[in-house]
Motif scaffolding. Structure first.
Motif, PDB file in Angstrom:
ATOM      1  N   ARG A 153       0.844  -1.197   0.000  1.00  0.00           N
ATOM      2  CA  ARG A 153       0.000   0.000   0.000  1.00  0.00           C
ATOM      3  C   ARG A 153       0.879   1.248   0.000  1.00  0.00           C
ATOM      4  O   ARG A 153       1.849   1.344   0.749  1.00  0.00           O
ATOM      5  CB  ARG A 153      -0.894   0.004   1.237  1.00  0.00           C
ATOM      6  N   GLU A 154       0.537   2.198  -0.843  1.00  0.00           N
ATOM      7  CA  GLU A 154       1.286   3.458  -0.890  1.00  0.00           C
ATOM      8  C   GLU A 154       0.654   4.451   0.071  1.00  0.00           C
ATOM      9  O   GLU A 154      -0.558   4.677   0.041  1.00  0.00           O
ATOM     10  CB  GLU A 154       1.289   4.026  -2.311  1.00  0.00           C
ATOM     11  N   VAL A 155       1.482   5.038   0.924  1.00  0.00           N
ATOM     12  CA  VAL A 155       0.992   6.000   1.909  1.00  0.00           C
ATOM     13  C   VAL A 155       1.854   7.257   1.869  1.00  0.00           C
ATOM     14  O   VAL A 155       2.985   7.249   1.383  1.00  0.00           O
ATOM     15  CB  VAL A 155       1.009   5.409   3.342  1.00  0.00           C
ATOM     16  N   TRP A 156       1.283   8.327   2.380  1.00  0.00           N
ATOM     17  CA  TRP A 156       2.009   9.591   2.534  1.00  0.00           C
ATOM     18  C   TRP A 156       1.855  10.022   3.979  1.00  0.00           C
ATOM     19  O   TRP A 156       0.745  10.269   4.452  1.00  0.00           O
ATOM     20  CB  TRP A 156       1.452  10.660   1.596  1.00  0.00           C
ATOM     21  N   CYS A 157       2.982  10.065   4.698  1.00  0.00           N
ATOM     22  CA  CYS A 157       2.973  10.410   6.129  1.00  0.00           C
ATOM     23  C   CYS A 157       3.523  11.822   6.300  1.00  0.00           C
ATOM     24  O   CYS A 157       4.668  12.083   5.917  1.00  0.00           O
ATOM     25  CB  CYS A 157       3.847   9.450   6.931  1.00  0.00           C
ATOM     26  N   VAL A 203      -2.823   8.167   6.463  1.00  0.00           N
ATOM     27  CA  VAL A 203      -1.511   8.530   7.001  1.00  0.00           C
ATOM     28  C   VAL A 203      -0.686   7.299   7.369  1.00  0.00           C
ATOM     29  O   VAL A 203       0.509   7.220   7.068  1.00  0.00           O
ATOM     30  CB  VAL A 203      -1.681   9.451   8.235  1.00  0.00           C
ATOM     31  N   ILE A 204      -1.316   6.338   8.029  1.00  0.00           N
ATOM     32  CA  ILE A 204      -0.572   5.194   8.561  1.00  0.00           C
ATOM     33  C   ILE A 204      -0.632   3.982   7.646  1.00  0.00           C
ATOM     34  O   ILE A 204       0.318   3.196   7.575  1.00  0.00           O
ATOM     35  CB  ILE A 204      -1.096   4.826   9.969  1.00  0.00           C
ATOM     36  N   GLY A 205      -1.748   3.795   6.942  1.00  0.00           N
ATOM     37  CA  GLY A 205      -1.871   2.620   6.090  1.00  0.00           C
ATOM     38  C   GLY A 205      -2.266   1.379   6.864  1.00  0.00           C
ATOM     39  O   GLY A 205      -1.862   0.272   6.524  1.00  0.00           O
TER      40      GLY A 205
END
Length: 239
Positions: free
Chosen positions: A125-129, A206-208
């Motif tokens: 999974r692609e996430v952005w934190c 944010v966390i996935g």
């Protein structure tokens, strides 16, 4: 090859029990191992590679609602006492909520507009934190070097398991961190973001983490906040 290995008379239930007991602090990993060994045992029995089950009598650990979040006191102890690259890794976990397997890979090239963009190793999974102010302050003193932020003294990257061992070494000298588990920082991040007012969907971005697990940890944070508000309300009523 598998058949020849399983034919060894030394492969016994007591050995499987030993591994399961050795993983007591990681019940999820213990249960996964036991499940795999049950499948192996069934496969081997019907092919006469074993004469008896190697998993009979070995019970899995009880299911839990997830790893326990660190308390505020434990977080404070981590900030006060952890040092070096172990501190770096733990701070990244606290403020991003990512797994250890992802944190040990993070570096300057993963930054995208004041946040980390990454594809989680376990799920893809692609996430952005977002890089929050507290983490930005920590990172301000880190050298701008290629490769991951968290490295061994030799300069080589950590694996998740090796980082955990280095953390355990420092933890032994910090009584307040006696019972903590690194993976609990995923739950800690959920509680922190919930307290900041983020919704379940926002926390997932944010966390996935799965929605169900976020809800479990968020309910813990909500109950605690509600309980503290109740105490203040009762104190005001008494006055």
């Amino acid at each position: 090859m598998i058949g020849r290995v399983l034919s060894f008379p030394t492969l016994r239930a007591s050995m499987i029990r030993g591994v399961v007991d050795g993983l007591a602090e990681r019940p999820g990993a213990a249960n996964n191992f036991l499940g795999a060994m049950r499948a192996v045992s069934t496969w081997a029995l019907v092919r006469d590679h074993l004469t008896a089950s190697i998993t009979d009598g070995i019970e899995p650990y009880a299911a839990t609602s997830g790893h326990k979040p660190w308390t505020d006191a434990q977080n404070a102890a981590a900030h006060e006492h952890l040092t070096g690259h172990v501190r770096r890794g733990v701070m990244l976990m606290i403020y991003t909520g990512q797994r250890g397997s992802d944190v040990v890979r993070l570096g300057w090239t993963d930054i995208d507009e004041n946040g980390f963009r990454l594809a989680q190793q376990k799920t893809g999974r692609e996430v952005w934190c977002p890089i929050v102010a507290e983490l930005a302050t920590e990172m301000s003193g880190w050298e701008k070097a290629p490769g991951p932020f968290v490295r061994q003294a030799s300069g080589r990257p950590f694996t998740r398991k090796l980082f955990s061992k280095h953390f355990d070494t420092q933890r032994e000298a910090i009584p307040a961190l006696k019972d903590v588990i690194l993976h609990g920082l995923r739950a800690t991040a959920v509680v922190r973001l919930r307290r900041a007012g983020l919704s379940t969907a926002q926390i997932q971005d944010v966390i996935g983490m799965s929605m169900a697990m976020i809800e479990r940890y968020a309910r813990f944070a909500d109950r605690k906040t509600s309980g503290q508000a109740a105490i203040l309300h009762m104190a005001a009523a008494r006055k």
